[in-house]
Motif scaffolding. Structure first.
Motif, PDB file in Angstrom:
ATOM      1  N   ALA A 126       0.848  -1.196   0.000  1.00  0.00           N
ATOM      2  CA  ALA A 126       0.000   0.000   0.000  1.00  0.00           C
ATOM      3  C   ALA A 126       0.881   1.243   0.000  1.00  0.00           C
ATOM      4  O   ALA A 126       2.043   1.199   0.430  1.00  0.00           O
ATOM      5  CB  ALA A 126      -0.902  -0.009   1.234  1.00  0.00           C
ATOM      6  N   LEU A 127       0.334   2.338  -0.473  1.00  0.00           N
ATOM      7  CA  LEU A 127       1.061   3.602  -0.482  1.00  0.00           C
ATOM      8  C   LEU A 127       1.383   4.044   0.947  1.00  0.00           C
ATOM      9  O   LEU A 127       0.597   3.813   1.871  1.00  0.00           O
ATOM     10  CB  LEU A 127       0.232   4.687  -1.163  1.00  0.00           C
ATOM     11  CG  LEU A 127      -0.069   4.480  -2.646  1.00  0.00           C
ATOM     12  CD1 LEU A 127      -0.978   5.588  -3.165  1.00  0.00           C
ATOM     13  CD2 LEU A 127       1.218   4.414  -3.456  1.00  0.00           C
ATOM     14  N   VAL A 128       2.532   4.687   1.110  1.00  0.00           N
ATOM     15  CA  VAL A 128       2.869   5.287   2.394  1.00  0.00           C
ATOM     16  C   VAL A 128       1.813   6.354   2.673  1.00  0.00           C
ATOM     17  O   VAL A 128       1.552   7.205   1.815  1.00  0.00           O
ATOM     18  CB  VAL A 128       4.280   5.921   2.355  1.00  0.00           C
ATOM     19  CG1 VAL A 128       4.574   6.671   3.644  1.00  0.00           C
ATOM     20  CG2 VAL A 128       5.340   4.860   2.081  1.00  0.00           C
ATOM     21  N   PRO A 129       1.165   6.316   3.841  1.00  0.00           N
ATOM     22  CA  PRO A 129       0.102   7.297   4.128  1.00  0.00           C
ATOM     23  C   PRO A 129       0.621   8.730   4.030  1.00  0.00           C
ATOM     24  O   PRO A 129       1.739   9.030   4.488  1.00  0.00           O
ATOM     25  CB  PRO A 129      -0.305   6.964   5.563  1.00  0.00           C
ATOM     26  CG  PRO A 129       0.087   5.534   5.748  1.00  0.00           C
ATOM     27  CD  PRO A 129       1.328   5.347   4.919  1.00  0.00           C
ATOM     28  N   PRO A 130      -0.169   9.626   3.427  1.00  0.00           N
ATOM     29  CA  PRO A 130       0.254  11.027   3.276  1.00  0.00           C
ATOM     30  C   PRO A 130       0.647  11.681   4.603  1.00  0.00           C
ATOM     31  O   PRO A 130       1.624  12.431   4.654  1.00  0.00           O
ATOM     32  CB  PRO A 130      -0.976  11.704   2.664  1.00  0.00           C
ATOM     33  CG  PRO A 130      -1.703  10.605   1.964  1.00  0.00           C
ATOM     34  CD  PRO A 130      -1.462   9.373   2.787  1.00  0.00           C
ATOM     35  N   GLU A 131      -0.091  11.400   5.673  1.00  0.00           N
ATOM     36  CA  GLU A 131       0.249  11.986   6.974  1.00  0.00           C
ATOM     37  C   GLU A 131       1.655  11.561   7.409  1.00  0.00           C
ATOM     38  O   GLU A 131       2.413  12.359   7.969  1.00  0.00           O
ATOM     39  CB  GLU A 131      -0.762  11.581   8.043  1.00  0.00           C
ATOM     40  CG  GLU A 131      -0.420  12.146   9.413  1.00  0.00           C
ATOM     41  CD  GLU A 131      -1.351  11.702  10.525  1.00  0.00           C
ATOM     42  OE1 GLU A 131      -1.086  12.091  11.675  1.00  0.00           O
ATOM     43  OE2 GLU A 131      -2.324  10.971  10.265  1.00  0.00           O
ATOM     44  N   LEU A 132       2.007  10.319   7.143  1.00  0.00           N
ATOM     45  CA  LEU A 132       3.329   9.820   7.518  1.00  0.00           C
ATOM     46  C   LEU A 132       4.409  10.479   6.668  1.00  0.00           C
ATOM     47  O   LEU A 132       5.461  10.884   7.173  1.00  0.00           O
ATOM     48  CB  LEU A 132       3.376   8.297   7.385  1.00  0.00           C
ATOM     49  CG  LEU A 132       4.651   7.605   7.850  1.00  0.00           C
ATOM     50  CD1 LEU A 132       5.027   8.002   9.279  1.00  0.00           C
ATOM     51  CD2 LEU A 132       4.490   6.092   7.736  1.00  0.00           C
ATOM     52  N   ARG A 133       4.165  10.615   5.368  1.00  0.00           N
ATOM     53  CA  ARG A 133       5.115  11.308   4.491  1.00  0.00           C
ATOM     54  C   ARG A 133       5.393  12.721   4.985  1.00  0.00           C
ATOM     55  O   ARG A 133       6.542  13.148   5.070  1.00  0.00           O
ATOM     56  CB  ARG A 133       4.577  11.383   3.057  1.00  0.00           C
ATOM     57  CG  ARG A 133       4.631  10.104   2.294  1.00  0.00           C
ATOM     58  CD  ARG A 133       4.005  10.303   0.895  1.00  0.00           C
ATOM     59  NE  ARG A 133       4.148   9.101   0.125  1.00  0.00           N
ATOM     60  CZ  ARG A 133       5.240   8.786  -0.572  1.00  0.00           C
ATOM     61  NH1 ARG A 133       6.264   9.592  -0.618  1.00  0.00           N
ATOM     62  NH2 ARG A 133       5.293   7.654  -1.241  1.00  0.00           N
ATOM     63  N   LEU A 134       4.332  13.442   5.315  1.00  0.00           N
ATOM     64  CA  LEU A 134       4.492  14.819   5.775  1.00  0.00           C
ATOM     65  C   LEU A 134       5.207  14.893   7.111  1.00  0.00           C
ATOM     66  O   LEU A 134       6.053  15.764   7.329  1.00  0.00           O
ATOM     67  CB  LEU A 134       3.123  15.501   5.850  1.00  0.00           C
ATOM     68  CG  LEU A 134       2.461  15.789   4.507  1.00  0.00           C
ATOM     69  CD1 LEU A 134       1.028  16.289   4.704  1.00  0.00           C
ATOM     70  CD2 LEU A 134       3.274  16.793   3.705  1.00  0.00           C
TER      71      LEU A 134
END
Length: 161
Positions: A126-134
């Protein structure tokens, strides 16, 4: 050098072996603890996703030792983001003994994580969650190129890189 996320730890007797130095497996435990505290402090929404169907699989972990530490040593575990792809993250960890104003690098480790979703028998990348990226963006190693921290398009979604 880039900023790092840090936890502090005082070594206890239960973390040492018969000789009195820290048993190697504790360094790996501290990596996990640092990662968990990062999520709690910087990306609490990801913790909610972990209670749903997000899974963070540790694919690889290592640690290189430079000096021994013993009970009651003060330790700083410092995590940096080395790499982020669509579905995976790689962190580096510096283990620094704090001795007054002196800092001594005693070990260095790495951890590679894959984001997965789905039931246990049908888990898929699954894609790395946007919140985690930020949340991780301020801790990225400037010497290593990282994928953009903004939203990721659907190209290649669901496949590991």
């Amino acid at each position: 050098m880039s900023a790092y996320y840090e936890i502090r730890h005082t070594v206890g007797f239960e973390e040492t072996n018969l000789v009195g130095n820290v048993y190697y497996v504790n360094y790996l435990r501290w990596q996990g603890r640092c990662r968990e505290m990062f999520l709690k402090e910087k990306a609490p929404g990801v913790l909610a996703e972990l209670q749903d169907d997000l899974k963070l699989f540790t694919l690889r972990v290592d640690c290189e030792f430079f000096a021994e530490i013993t009970a009651f040593d003060e330790l700083s575990v410092r995590m940096r983001l080395e790499e982020v792809t669509q579905t995976q993250l790689q962190f580096s960890f510096d283990y620094v003994r704090l001795a007054g104003v002196e800092e001594i690098l005693v070990a260095r480790g790495r951890q590679r994580i894959a984001c997965m979703r789905g039931p246990n028998t049908h888990t898929v990348p699954a894609l790395v969650p946007p919140e985690l990226r930020l949340a991780l963006a301020p801790y990225a190693d400037p010497l290593r190129p990282a994928a953009p921290v903004g939203p990721v398009g659907s190209a290649g979604a669901g496949r590991p890189r």
